[in-house]
Design a protein around this motif. Structure first.
Motif, PDB file in Angstrom:
ATOM      1  N   ILE A  17      25.354 -29.302 -38.366  1.00 23.18           N
ATOM      2  CA  ILE A  17      25.445 -27.849 -38.503  1.00 23.18           C
ATOM      3  C   ILE A  17      26.452 -27.467 -39.590  1.00 23.18           C
ATOM      4  N   SER A  18      26.286 -26.270 -40.103  1.00 23.97           N
ATOM      5  CA  SER A  18      27.225 -25.744 -41.094  1.00 23.97           C
ATOM      6  C   SER A  18      28.497 -25.264 -40.400  1.00 23.97           C
ATOM      7  N   ARG A  19      29.529 -25.108 -41.170  1.00 19.76           N
ATOM      8  CA  ARG A  19      30.778 -24.559 -40.636  1.00 19.76           C
ATOM      9  C   ARG A  19      30.549 -23.153 -40.104  1.00 19.76           C
ATOM     10  N   GLU A  20      29.726 -22.384 -40.796  1.00 14.33           N
ATOM     11  CA  GLU A  20      29.438 -21.013 -40.355  1.00 14.33           C
ATOM     12  C   GLU A  20      28.710 -21.005 -39.004  1.00 14.33           C
ATOM     13  N   THR A  21      27.783 -21.938 -38.834  1.00 14.36           N
ATOM     14  CA  THR A  21      27.087 -22.037 -37.543  1.00 14.36           C
ATOM     15  C   THR A  21      28.081 -22.410 -36.452  1.00 14.36           C
ATOM     16  N   ALA A  22      28.957 -23.370 -36.746  1.00 14.17           N
ATOM     17  CA  ALA A  22      29.986 -23.763 -35.776  1.00 14.17           C
ATOM     18  C   ALA A  22      30.891 -22.582 -35.451  1.00 14.17           C
ATOM     19  N   ASP A  23      31.269 -21.809 -36.468  1.00 14.76           N
ATOM     20  CA  ASP A  23      32.092 -20.613 -36.231  1.00 14.76           C
ATOM     21  C   ASP A  23      31.394 -19.670 -35.263  1.00 14.76           C
ATOM     22  N   GLY A  24      30.105 -19.449 -35.465  1.00 15.18           N
ATOM     23  CA  GLY A  24      29.339 -18.555 -34.589  1.00 15.18           C
ATOM     24  C   GLY A  24      29.249 -19.073 -33.168  1.00 15.18           C
ATOM     25  N   ILE A  25      29.063 -20.373 -33.024  1.00 18.68           N
ATOM     26  CA  ILE A  25      28.994 -20.964 -31.686  1.00 18.68           C
ATOM     27  C   ILE A  25      30.353 -20.880 -30.999  1.00 18.68           C
ATOM     28  N   MET A  26      31.396 -21.244 -31.713  1.00 20.22           N
ATOM     29  CA  MET A  26      32.727 -21.297 -31.106  1.00 20.22           C
ATOM     30  C   MET A  26      33.316 -19.927 -30.817  1.00 20.22           C
ATOM     31  N   GLU A  27      32.882 -18.899 -31.533  1.00 17.97           N
ATOM     32  CA  GLU A  27      33.441 -17.567 -31.255  1.00 17.97           C
ATOM     33  C   GLU A  27      33.022 -17.046 -29.890  1.00 17.97           C
ATOM     34  N   ASN A  28      32.048 -17.689 -29.280  1.00 23.32           N
ATOM     35  CA  ASN A  28      31.591 -17.291 -27.951  1.00 23.32           C
ATOM     36  C   ASN A  28      32.054 -18.256 -26.873  1.00 23.32           C
ATOM     37  N   THR A  29      33.158 -18.951 -27.133  1.00 22.64           N
ATOM     38  CA  THR A  29      33.706 -19.879 -26.147  1.00 22.64           C
ATOM     39  C   THR A  29      35.155 -19.504 -25.833  1.00 22.64           C
ATOM     40  N   MET A  30      35.686 -20.160 -24.831  1.00 21.33           N
ATOM     41  CA  MET A  30      37.078 -19.912 -24.468  1.00 21.33           C
ATOM     42  C   MET A  30      38.040 -20.564 -25.454  1.00 21.33           C
ATOM     43  N   GLN A  31      37.523 -21.386 -26.358  1.00 23.96           N
ATOM     44  CA  GLN A  31      38.356 -22.025 -27.374  1.00 23.96           C
ATOM     45  C   GLN A  31      38.227 -21.335 -28.733  1.00 23.96           C
ATOM     46  N   ALA A  32      37.746 -20.106 -28.749  1.00 18.93           N
ATOM     47  CA  ALA A  32      37.487 -19.386 -30.000  1.00 18.93           C
ATOM     48  C   ALA A  32      38.743 -19.297 -30.872  1.00 18.93           C
ATOM     49  N   ALA A  33      39.863 -18.957 -30.289  1.00 17.73           N
ATOM     50  CA  ALA A  33      41.094 -18.801 -31.081  1.00 17.73           C
ATOM     51  C   ALA A  33      41.564 -20.133 -31.647  1.00 17.73           C
ATOM     52  N   THR A  34      41.429 -21.191 -30.874  1.00 15.36           N
ATOM     53  CA  THR A  34      41.841 -22.521 -31.337  1.00 15.36           C
ATOM     54  C   THR A  34      40.982 -22.955 -32.519  1.00 15.36           C
ATOM     55  N   TRP A  35      39.668 -22.751 -32.416  1.00 14.07           N
ATOM     56  CA  TRP A  35      38.759 -23.106 -33.515  1.00 14.07           C
ATOM     57  C   TRP A  35      39.049 -22.244 -34.746  1.00 14.07           C
ATOM     58  N   ALA A  36      39.230 -20.960 -34.539  1.00 14.48           N
ATOM     59  CA  ALA A  36      39.473 -20.039 -35.654  1.00 14.48           C
ATOM     60  C   ALA A  36      40.759 -20.391 -36.402  1.00 14.48           C
ATOM     61  N   ALA A  37      41.720 -20.984 -35.717  1.00 20.62           N
ATOM     62  CA  ALA A  37      42.997 -21.326 -36.339  1.00 20.62           C
ATOM     63  C   ALA A  37      42.897 -22.559 -37.253  1.00 20.62           C
ATOM     64  N   LEU A  38      41.812 -23.314 -37.164  1.00 15.39           N
ATOM     65  CA  LEU A  38      41.654 -24.493 -38.016  1.00 15.39           C
ATOM     66  C   LEU A  38      41.343 -24.073 -39.449  1.00 15.39           C
ATOM     67  N   THR A  39      41.759 -24.888 -40.395  1.00 17.32           N
ATOM     68  CA  THR A  39      41.418 -24.639 -41.795  1.00 17.32           C
ATOM     69  C   THR A  39      39.959 -25.023 -42.026  1.00 17.32           C
ATOM     70  N   VAL A  40      39.424 -24.628 -43.158  1.00 10.74           N
ATOM     71  CA  VAL A  40      38.057 -24.997 -43.528  1.00 10.74           C
ATOM     72  C   VAL A  40      37.920 -26.518 -43.554  1.00 10.74           C
ATOM     73  N   ASP A  41      38.873 -27.208 -44.183  1.00  6.02           N
ATOM     74  CA  ASP A  41      38.822 -28.672 -44.252  1.00  6.02           C
ATOM     75  C   ASP A  41      38.875 -29.299 -42.862  1.00  6.02           C
ATOM     76  N   GLU A  42      39.732 -28.787 -41.988  1.00  6.88           N
ATOM     77  CA  GLU A  42      39.823 -29.323 -40.623  1.00  6.88           C
ATOM     78  C   GLU A  42      38.504 -29.131 -39.868  1.00  6.88           C
ATOM     79  N   LYS A  43      37.903 -27.971 -40.029  1.00  2.00           N
ATOM     80  CA  LYS A  43      36.613 -27.725 -39.370  1.00  2.00           C
ATOM     81  C   LYS A  43      35.542 -28.677 -39.893  1.00  2.00           C
ATOM     82  N   GLU A  44      35.470 -28.818 -41.196  1.00  2.00           N
ATOM     83  CA  GLU A  44      34.424 -29.657 -41.783  1.00  2.00           C
ATOM     84  C   GLU A  44      34.624 -31.128 -41.444  1.00  2.00           C
ATOM     85  N   LEU A  45      35.850 -31.624 -41.497  1.00  2.00           N
ATOM     86  CA  LEU A  45      36.116 -33.012 -41.105  1.00  2.00           C
ATOM     87  C   LEU A  45      35.781 -33.235 -39.629  1.00  2.00           C
TER      88      LEU A  45
END
Length: 191
Positions: A17-45
């Motif tokens: 999945i793309s980072r944008e798709t992951a962002d959309g999935i994670m924004e609807n979870t209880m870990q949304a803030a934790t995921w959002a705090a990651l950098t682009v590189d951290e998310k992609e890795l």
């Protein structure tokens, strides 16, 4: 950083999945803030690591072929697939089912939080999942890998990513082949 490529069915894809798709999935979870705090590189890795872990599982159906970017090459990853269905959804070569996308995003965050969890020496070993760790005088207790009835672990034959994150069995459900459990089923008993 590894080259991030989430192109569906590409011969050099590194993420389901793309980072944008992951962002959309994670924004609807209880870990949304934790995921959002990651950098682009951290998310992609993390998505690359998650995809690598999931790509090693035995999936229902057949990997699509050839790749979407070169008729002479196979696609790099196990998804997309065809000749499989789960809960009324049929796998097609033009999409990855949502539970696999969800698993990729959610596992990415877990692997970022605990990068050694599925690497030798992490909290899962051939002795079974860690039941308890103690820092002073380093003590480690493992669940018994053969204690199927104990309700505390999944099948001993399951891949390390399933042992470390047993919730994947519930999420991936019938998209997985039944080769991880006892008696032809994936076994996970809730405690």
């Amino acid at each position: 950083m590894a080259s991030f490529n989430s192109t569906l069915g590409a011969s050099d894809a590194t993420s389901y999945i793309s980072r944008e798709t992951a962002d959309g999935i994670m924004e609807n979870t209880m870990q949304a803030a934790t995921w959002a705090a990651l950098t682009v590189d951290e998310k992609e890795l993390s998505l690359i690591a998650s995809t690598t872990a999931l790509d090693g599982l035995a999936w229902a159906g057949t990997r699509c072929s050839p790749s979407t970017d070169d008729d002479d090459l196979e696609q790099a990853l196990q998804w997309p697939r065809h000749d499989a269905s789960c809960k009324g959804v049929t796998a097609v070569c033009t999409a990855i089912p949502f539970p696999i996308q969800q698993a990729c995003a959610m596992l990415a965050l877990q692997l970022h939080s605990n990068p050694n969890s599925i690497i030798s020496g992490g909290p899962v070993s051939n002795k079974g999942p860690v039941k308890r760790e103690k820092l002073g005088d380093l003590e480690m207790e493992y669940f018994d890998p053969r204690a199927q009835e104990s309700g505390e672990k999944i099948s001993d034959s399951a891949p390390i990513v399933i042992k470390a994150y047993p919730w994947l069995v519930d999420l991936l459900n019938c998209w997985l082949l039944s080769s991880y459990g006892v008696g032809g089923t994936i076994l996970r008993v809730r405690s």
